[in-house]
Design a protein around this motif. Structure first.
Motif, PDB file in Angstrom:
ATOM      1  N   SER A  52      -8.138   9.910  -0.493  1.00 15.46           N
ATOM      2  CA  SER A  52      -7.185   8.848  -0.813  1.00 15.46           C
ATOM      3  C   SER A  52      -7.945   7.562  -1.091  1.00 15.46           C
ATOM      4  O   SER A  52      -9.082   7.376  -0.639  1.00 15.46           O
ATOM      5  N   GLU A  90      -7.228   4.674   0.090  1.00 12.44           N
ATOM      6  CA  GLU A  90      -7.390   3.922   1.337  1.00 12.44           C
ATOM      7  C   GLU A  90      -8.622   4.393   2.100  1.00 12.44           C
ATOM      8  O   GLU A  90      -9.392   3.582   2.624  1.00 12.44           O
ATOM      9  N   GLN A  91      -8.816   5.711   2.168  1.00 14.96           N
ATOM     10  CA  GLN A  91     -10.009   6.226   2.832  1.00 14.96           C
ATOM     11  C   GLN A  91     -11.260   5.865   2.054  1.00 14.96           C
ATOM     12  O   GLN A  91     -12.316   5.608   2.640  1.00 14.96           O
ATOM     13  N   ARG A 134     -11.733   3.108   0.345  1.00 12.83           N
ATOM     14  CA  ARG A 134     -12.057   1.724   0.701  1.00 12.83           C
ATOM     15  C   ARG A 134     -12.755   1.667   2.063  1.00 12.83           C
ATOM     16  O   ARG A 134     -13.703   0.897   2.248  1.00 12.83           O
ATOM     17  N   THR A 135     -12.278   2.475   2.989  1.00 10.66           N
ATOM     18  CA  THR A 135     -12.891   2.493   4.320  1.00 10.66           C
ATOM     19  C   THR A 135     -14.315   3.018   4.256  1.00 10.66           C
ATOM     20  O   THR A 135     -15.221   2.478   4.908  1.00 10.66           O
ATOM     21  N   ARG A 152      -8.656  -6.736  -1.222  1.00 12.88           N
ATOM     22  CA  ARG A 152      -8.530  -5.609  -0.302  1.00 12.88           C
ATOM     23  C   ARG A 152      -9.865  -4.994   0.093  1.00 12.88           C
ATOM     24  O   ARG A 152     -10.048  -4.581   1.241  1.00 12.88           O
ATOM     25  N   ASN A 153     -10.792  -4.905  -0.848  1.00 20.01           N
ATOM     26  CA  ASN A 153     -12.075  -4.284  -0.524  1.00 20.01           C
ATOM     27  C   ASN A 153     -12.885  -5.136   0.432  1.00 20.01           C
ATOM     28  O   ASN A 153     -13.536  -4.616   1.338  1.00 20.01           O
ATOM     29  N   ARG A 212     -11.314  -4.952   3.928  1.00 15.15           N
ATOM     30  CA  ARG A 212     -11.536  -3.712   4.663  1.00 15.15           C
ATOM     31  C   ARG A 212     -12.846  -3.763   5.469  1.00 15.15           C
ATOM     32  O   ARG A 212     -12.954  -3.123   6.513  1.00 15.15           O
ATOM     33  N   GLU A 236     -12.236   1.482  -6.149  1.00 14.59           N
ATOM     34  CA  GLU A 236     -11.257   2.206  -6.961  1.00 14.59           C
ATOM     35  C   GLU A 236     -11.889   2.848  -8.201  1.00 14.59           C
ATOM     36  O   GLU A 236     -12.707   2.233  -8.886  1.00 14.59           O
TER      37      GLU A 236
END
Length: 327
Positions: free
Chosen positions: A95, A97-98, A100-101, A127-128, A131, A291
């Protein structure tokens, strides 16, 4: 003959059982340092020191397991081609989100290894970058300064603003946060220039310019881009910018084309913050982009010459290499 080492005082030593318990809670159970401190009636700084002590004692072994020969080859290639100091390559995730993590974890570990007391870190929005502040750390400092490199915007929400990210980073790594008291976006260039001359704004930006490190995002013009979500530019403006060759931005406003050339005629010059030239003078500018939609934006950003360290995914690195190979 070496002199025997003096034993530490009981106030500075911990039992193996205590170290193992704290390491288990943090690394296996995923508890935060604050939660562990509350549960064990310790200070957060004490928990942080004990985690480092557990590593020094060999109770904890941290390995970066996804650094393969392929990523080593990519790092060598990107550093030579784009003049990077480092390429931080994260494994693919299921995903975004993962993803980015994964990327943020690499950046956090890089900071843990390279920051020194009294360092200054300039922080952008997005967002990046946010995180990175959400990733657990095992090291804390006393005198790190995190300073906002751009103004604030209510549209970004609390977590997306540079000042919020600065405060979160200060809590994670230790130190203090400095806010840039100005809006991120203004409607015209004349107002921007007036605000940039304001003493409070000027003083904060001068501190940001003096930074040892900068954490910034790389933006694009897609429908989920930072600018589209903020509503700073209308669809027609973005279309005109794309037609003019814009592929991305640094810090949310300094636009460039695929060759890394400045391309600000359509939508540039409206954000309060550091410029591309300012970032070029910071010796360790870390650009973060997770992304898969940002391949061309990352390539253009690399060609600006403003980036020293790129943190992104393996897929993005391969896509950039393939793009270059076809041209």
């Amino acid at each position: 003959m070496d002199r025997p080492r003096k034993p530490q005082s009981t106030a500075e030593t911990s039992t193996v059982g205590q170290l193992a318990e704290i390491a288990r809670r943090y690394y296996i159970e995923g508890e935060t340092q604050d939660a562990i401190a509350r549960a064990l009636d310790l200070s957060r700084m004490k928990v942080n020191r004990m985690l480092r002590e557990a590593q020094d004692a060999g109770l904890v072994e941290i390995r970066v397991r996804f650094h393969s020969s392929q990523t080593r080859e990519l790092e060598a290639e990107f550093c030579e081609r784009f003049g990077l100091k480092h390429l931080l390559v994260a494994p693919e995730a299921r995903s975004i989100e993962q993803q980015r993590t994964n990327v943020a974890t690499l950046v956090s570990h890089f900071l843990e290894s390279n920051l020194r007391e009294n360092s200054v870190v300039t922080v952008g929005m997005g967002r990046n970058v946010a995180r990175v502040a959400a990733v657990q750390t095992s090291r804390a400092f006393d005198q790190i300064t995190f300073v906002s490199g751009s103004g604030g915007a209510s549209e970004a929400g609390a977590e997306g603003n540079a000042d919020h990210i600065c405060r979160a980073l200060a809590r994670r790594f230790g130190g203090t946060a400095t806010t840039l008291y100005a809006p991120a976006h203004v409607p015209d260039g004349a107002l921007r220039e007036a605000l940039m001359r304001h003493e409070t704004v000027r003083r904060t930006l001068n501190l940001a310019r003096s930074a040892d490190y900068a954490l910034i995002g790389i933006g694009d013009l897609g429908p989920d881009s930072h600018m589209a979500r903020m509503g700073w530019f209308g669809p027609d403006e973005l279309k005109r910018a794309q037609a003019a060759g814009v592929v991305g931005d640094l810090m949310g406003y300094d636009f460039f084309d695929i060759e890394g050339r400045p391309c600000n005629e359509e939508i540039g010059g409206r954000v309060i913050g550091l410029s591309r030239d300012d970032l070029s003078r910071i010796s360790n500018t870390i650009a973060i982009a997770s992304e898969p939609s940002k391949t061309t934006a990352i390539l253009g950003a690399l060609r600006t010459g403003a980036i020293d360290i790129l943190a992104t995914s393996l897929l993005n690195c391969i896509a950039i290499r393939d793009w270059i190979g076809k041209r």
